[in-house]
Design an enzyme around this catalytic site. Structure first.
Site, PDB file in Angstrom:
ATOM      1  CD  GLN A 153     -19.802 -46.166 -58.959  1.00 14.58           C
ATOM      2  OE1 GLN A 153     -19.477 -45.979 -60.126  1.00 14.58           O
ATOM      3  NE2 GLN A 153     -19.652 -47.331 -58.364  1.00 14.58           N
ATOM      4  CE1 TYR A 155     -19.673 -50.802 -57.911  1.00 14.51           C
ATOM      5  CE2 TYR A 155     -18.855 -50.136 -60.064  1.00 14.51           C
ATOM      6  CZ  TYR A 155     -19.889 -50.552 -59.253  1.00 14.51           C
ATOM      7  OH  TYR A 155     -21.146 -50.709 -59.775  1.00 14.51           O
ATOM      8  NE  ARG A 192     -26.402 -57.477 -62.405  1.00 16.77           N
ATOM      9  CZ  ARG A 192     -25.552 -56.463 -62.470  1.00 16.77           C
ATOM     10  NH1 ARG A 192     -25.118 -56.029 -63.640  1.00 16.77           N
ATOM     11  NH2 ARG A 192     -25.118 -55.884 -61.366  1.00 16.77           N
ATOM     12  CG  HIS A 303     -26.600 -52.299 -57.172  1.00 17.29           C
ATOM     13  ND1 HIS A 303     -25.551 -51.518 -56.764  1.00 17.29           N
ATOM     14  CD2 HIS A 303     -26.295 -52.664 -58.449  1.00 17.29           C
ATOM     15  CE1 HIS A 303     -24.651 -51.425 -57.721  1.00 17.29           C
ATOM     16  NE2 HIS A 303     -25.088 -52.099 -58.770  1.00 17.29           N
TER      17      HIS A 303
END
Length: 416
Positions: A153, A155, A192, A303
């Site tokens: 993966q 970004y 968060r 997500h």
């Protein structure tokens, strides 16, 4: 890379002792939530809050779970069904089950050395493992540990005409990575609150508060002593030598950010020779555009509820995505998987496979290196039992199961 060129390694045969240990774990921790509760007791508070929390007050995490729970599957009986197999194919390669490990940001904060444990478990079980670019091991090392099942993966690293990003693609290609995953659903980092309240700082640093917290967890401290403080190892060769952790984090903030544009996705499509997957698709129009430009697969995900609370749940968006792309793309479901039944629900609603991230961190927190392999067994056994109970002879039969899905979005709900 296809099966004819490099067949996946067979699942290992268990010895009597291993089978006994597996059965003992299944009796003690029969569900992912059993592992979650064990992890809560064994881990430092900040590590548990980091892996378990989401955006805002976890609203979308709870909605993901509730939406999955609302999906009903109608069984079909009338034929003899022996315990069915769960094997499947994704992008032409065979896997033992339609279950995978999703990319996880900074898993070493939750459990030091997480990436190596996850890679080994996935290889042993023959299911896909998606290594995140902000990881504690290089893609080359991950390819040594999981040569038959490794996905990668990325970004967006857009500086200097994507110099770093495209070199990471080159390295992944040389290492033998099977699928490249471009994440598009993190244009900005959101707050968060559970992380903030627990004392986590960015970049990660063992402050006195966190050190005192860590003292309550000998297992976490031991893992830290073996793996070291999490660092951005995959990107180390692009940074100055002997760079500090704080300066490394600043380097990444300068180099990485924003969401891939369609033009940039086309650039990566040109450079990557294997299956290309776009992660974070929730709108049918985006799905159609991606497939039209040569993207092979889509992660249908919000997500995991870790970015923003207002998004549709992944399972509710899934049927409209499948209707939009038909059989032109492989669909990977992600966000909220807690059981083999959830995997079956996702496939019955249009996915080809379902990946989990958070629960694999729960497994590490609960059982250390043994955790991921145990959770794979929990999911796989539960999926096979679900297939048999529904009257399915194999995973493909789930596409023919009648579902009642009250929260599903229709194509017209999305507008243009």
């Amino acid at each position: 890379m296809d099966d004819a060129r490099q067949p996946a390694a067979p699942v290992q045969t268990l010895s009597a002792k291993q089978a006994e240990e597996r059965l003992a774990l299944l009796r003690q921790y029969p569900t992912a939530f059993d592992l979650r509760e064990r992890a809560r007791k064994r881990m430092p508070n900040f590590a548990f809050e980091y892996m378990d929390g989401g955006a805002g007050e976890d609203t979308n995490i709870k909605r993901n779970w509730a939406a999955l729970d609302a999906v009903e599957l109608a069984p079909r009986y009338g034929r003899v069904i022996s315990p069915p197999p769960a094997d499947t194919k994704l992008f032409g390669r065979s896997y033992a089950a339609p279950i995978g490990i999703a990319p996880i940001g900074g898993p070493g904060t939750a459990f030091p050395g997480a990436e190596a444990h996850l890679a080994r478990a996935a290889q042993a079980a023959r299911i896909p493992y998606t290594l995140g670019v902000l990881s504690g091991i290089e893609v080359e090392k991950a390819a040594e540990l999981a040569p038959d099942v490794l996905w990668y993966q990325l970004y967006r690293f857009s500086n200097n005409d994507h110099k770093i990003g495209l070199d990471l693609v080159r390295r992944a290609q040389v290492a033998g990575v099977q699928a490249l995953v471009l994440t598009i659903d993190t244009p900005v980092r959101t707050i968060r609150p559970r992380e903030v309240r627990s004392g986590i700082v960015n970049p990660f640093k063992l402050t006195m508060r966190l050190r005192l917290d860590a003292m309550t967890s000998p297992s976490w401290l031991y893992a830290l002593s073996q793996a070291g403080i999490p660092r951005f190892v995959s990107l180390r060769q692009y940074m100055p030598a002997n760079i500090s952790l704080a300066d490394a984090a600043a380097f990444i903030r300068r180099e990485q950010g924003g969401a891939f544009t369609w033009e940039e996705i086309a650039k990566y499509r040109d450079h990557w020779k294997g299956p290309l997957v776009l992660k974070g698709v929730l709108h049918p129009a985006d799905a159609e555009r991606a497939v039209a430009m040569g993207v092979d697969g889509l992660f249908v995900t919000n997500h995991g509820g870790r970015q923003i609370e207002a998004l549709p749940t992944s399972i509710d968006a899934l049927p409209a995505i499948r209707a939009a792309v038909g059989k032109k793309a492989t669909l990977i479901f992600d966000s909220g998987i807690r059981s083999g039944i959830d995997v079956a629900r996702a496939i019955a609603c249009g996915a080809d496979a379902a990946f989990a991230g958070k629960s694999f961190l729960w497994s590490l927190g609960a059982l250390g290196a043994k955790g991921p392999g145990h959770l794979i067994n929990v999911y796989s056994d539960d999926l096979r039992a679900t297939l048999g109970q529904l009257g399915c002879a194999n995973v493909d039969d789930l596409a023919r199961i009648t579902t009642r899905h009250p929260g599903a979005w229709k194509r017209e709900d999305f507008g243009e």
